[in-house]
Design a protein around this motif. Structure first.
Motif, PDB file in Angstrom:
ATOM      1  N   ASN A  43     -27.699   2.424  18.726  1.00  0.00           N
ATOM      2  CA  ASN A  43     -27.075   2.630  17.419  1.00  0.00           C
ATOM      3  C   ASN A  43     -27.439   1.524  16.435  1.00  0.00           C
ATOM      4  N   ALA A  47     -29.356   2.371  12.906  1.00  0.00           N
ATOM      5  CA  ALA A  47     -28.783   2.042  11.597  1.00  0.00           C
ATOM      6  C   ALA A  47     -29.717   1.136  10.802  1.00  0.00           C
ATOM      7  N   LEU A  73     -26.514   7.270   5.714  1.00  0.00           N
ATOM      8  CA  LEU A  73     -25.508   7.604   6.727  1.00  0.00           C
ATOM      9  C   LEU A  73     -25.721   8.998   7.299  1.00  0.00           C
ATOM     10  N   GLU A  74     -26.050   9.959   6.442  1.00  0.00           N
ATOM     11  CA  GLU A  74     -26.308  11.313   6.932  1.00  0.00           C
ATOM     12  C   GLU A  74     -27.482  11.330   7.904  1.00  0.00           C
ATOM     13  N   TYR A  76     -28.649   8.785   9.634  1.00  0.00           N
ATOM     14  CA  TYR A  76     -28.228   8.037  10.827  1.00  0.00           C
ATOM     15  C   TYR A  76     -27.507   8.951  11.809  1.00  0.00           C
ATOM     16  N   HIS A  77     -26.545   9.707  11.330  1.00  0.00           N
ATOM     17  CA  HIS A  77     -25.778  10.597  12.217  1.00  0.00           C
ATOM     18  C   HIS A  77     -26.655  11.743  12.736  1.00  0.00           C
ATOM     19  N   ALA A  78     -27.485  12.306  11.862  1.00  0.00           N
ATOM     20  CA  ALA A  78     -28.314  13.446  12.252  1.00  0.00           C
ATOM     21  C   ALA A  78     -29.401  13.069  13.249  1.00  0.00           C
ATOM     22  N   LYS A  80     -29.180  10.864  15.826  1.00  0.00           N
ATOM     23  CA  LYS A  80     -28.735  10.312  17.117  1.00  0.00           C
ATOM     24  C   LYS A  80     -29.308  11.086  18.300  1.00  0.00           C
ATOM     25  N   TRP A 119     -21.402   1.412  11.360  1.00  0.00           N
ATOM     26  CA  TRP A 119     -21.704   2.530  10.472  1.00  0.00           C
ATOM     27  C   TRP A 119     -20.877   3.775  10.792  1.00  0.00           C
ATOM     28  N   ASP A 120     -20.418   3.904  12.023  1.00  0.00           N
ATOM     29  CA  ASP A 120     -19.605   5.077  12.372  1.00  0.00           C
ATOM     30  C   ASP A 120     -18.230   5.039  11.719  1.00  0.00           C
ATOM     31  N   ASP A 123     -16.649   6.888   5.945  1.00  0.00           N
ATOM     32  CA  ASP A 123     -16.286   8.268   5.652  1.00  0.00           C
ATOM     33  C   ASP A 123     -17.281   8.828   4.633  1.00  0.00           C
TER      34      ASP A 123
END
Length: 307
Positions: A43, A47, A73-74, A76-78, A80, A119-120, A123
């Motif tokens: 992670n 990031a 952020l989008e 980063y999450h997409a 993983k 980063w998690d 919001d």
């Protein structure tokens, strides 16, 4: 030890990542060391990749201006699931980072575990997400990785369905790859690997802004060339959107050779979309994106000859 700026902890060999003891003679200032990127850094490195990609790239910071925090952020999450593939960073044993042993942590709980990424905690629906967003995301990178060089084996890129899913999140990146493939001057079949262990594809380079100008990116690049040669690889290719990275990889130390294979004119390149001509990269702050080969050449395809 507490300083006026935060918590300072001197790292030892038991920290995250794997300390590289044989640097092939590549010297760094004493506060820095090279570490192999390992799964426990997943992670954190993910990031840092996207912080560097969106905020410190002269290409993407211009193109996505005004939405950089949300986009980082989008993505980063997409990404993983993509980066969980065994062929990818941080699982493939081919990627390295520079570690600051004197890094000043912002939180004691980060120092206690050798660094943490927060980063998690953001919001994506926060209306103030973009307000002072760069600093907020930077502060949440509370770990000592300050530079990185990411690689995959060209013959083993992983599940192409995962690549396609990632390119839907980063469609302009796919445009670069397509342009390089269409304009690569080398005869088809003249350079592609026929097995693993032959060609390295560099898939990410970055250095935190506060650490730039110290030569650590150049030192890490030299180490990667020497390390991949020692492992038996014959070539490296890398795409460069930063003039400093381009300079380093087009001027490799002896005995390596490289050249720029493809240059994409970012401000003037046009594609057709819905019947109209558009320039998808015209907001880039730099005029060209290069593929370089170390072995043969650099540019979209910089190929460094390691033999």
């Amino acid at each position: 030890m507490i300083t006026e700026h935060g918590l300072l902890t001197t790292m030892d060999d038991d920290g995250p990542g794997a300390l590289v003891r044989d640097t092939h003679g590549v010297a760094l200032p004493s506060r820095y060391e090279i570490r192999l990127i390992t799964p426990d850094l997943a992670n954190k490195i993910l990031a840092l990749i996207y912080f560097n990609n969106f905020f410190e790239s002269s290409v993407w910071s211009g193109i996505y201006e005004g939405q950089l925090v949300k986009k980082a952020l989008e993505t980063y999450h997409a990404s993983k699931a993509f980066y969980q593939m065994p062929e990818l960073v941080p699982n493939n044993g081919l990627s390295y980072c520079i570690w600051d042993k004197e890094f000043v942590f912002k939180k004691p709980e980060s120092a206690a575990v050798g660094g943490a990424c927060y980063w998690d905690d953001f919001d994506l629906n926060d209306p103030d997400l973009e307000v002072n967003g760069k600093q907020k995301l930077l502060d949440a990178l509370d770990f000592p990785i300050v530079s990185f060089g990411l690689s995959i084996d060209k013959f083993a890129p992983g599940d192409m369905r995962e690549w396609e899913a990632l390119m839907k999140v980063l469609p302009l990146n796919k445009g670069l790859k397509d342009y390089y493939a269409a304009h690569d001057p080398r005869p088809k079949g003249s350079w592609e690997p026929t097995a693993t262990g032959q060609v390295i594809d560099r898939v990410g380079t970055g250095t935190r802004e506060a650490y730039q100008g110290q030569g650590i990116m150049k030192a890490l690049a030299k180490f990667i060339m020497l390390e991949m040669k020692a492992r038996g690889y014959r070539a490296i290719q890398i795409s460069c959107g930063d003039a400093r990275v381009h300079h380093v990889w087009t001027n490799p130390p002896p005995p390596f050779r490289s050249s720029t294979l493809v240059s994409l004119p970012m401000w003037f390149y046009e594609i057709e979309e819905d019947g109209k001509k558009i320039r998808p990269y015209e907001k880039s702050k730099v005029a060209n994106f290069y593929h370089v080969g170390v072995l043969q050449r650099i540019g979209r395809l910089y190929m460094i000859n390691l033999q």
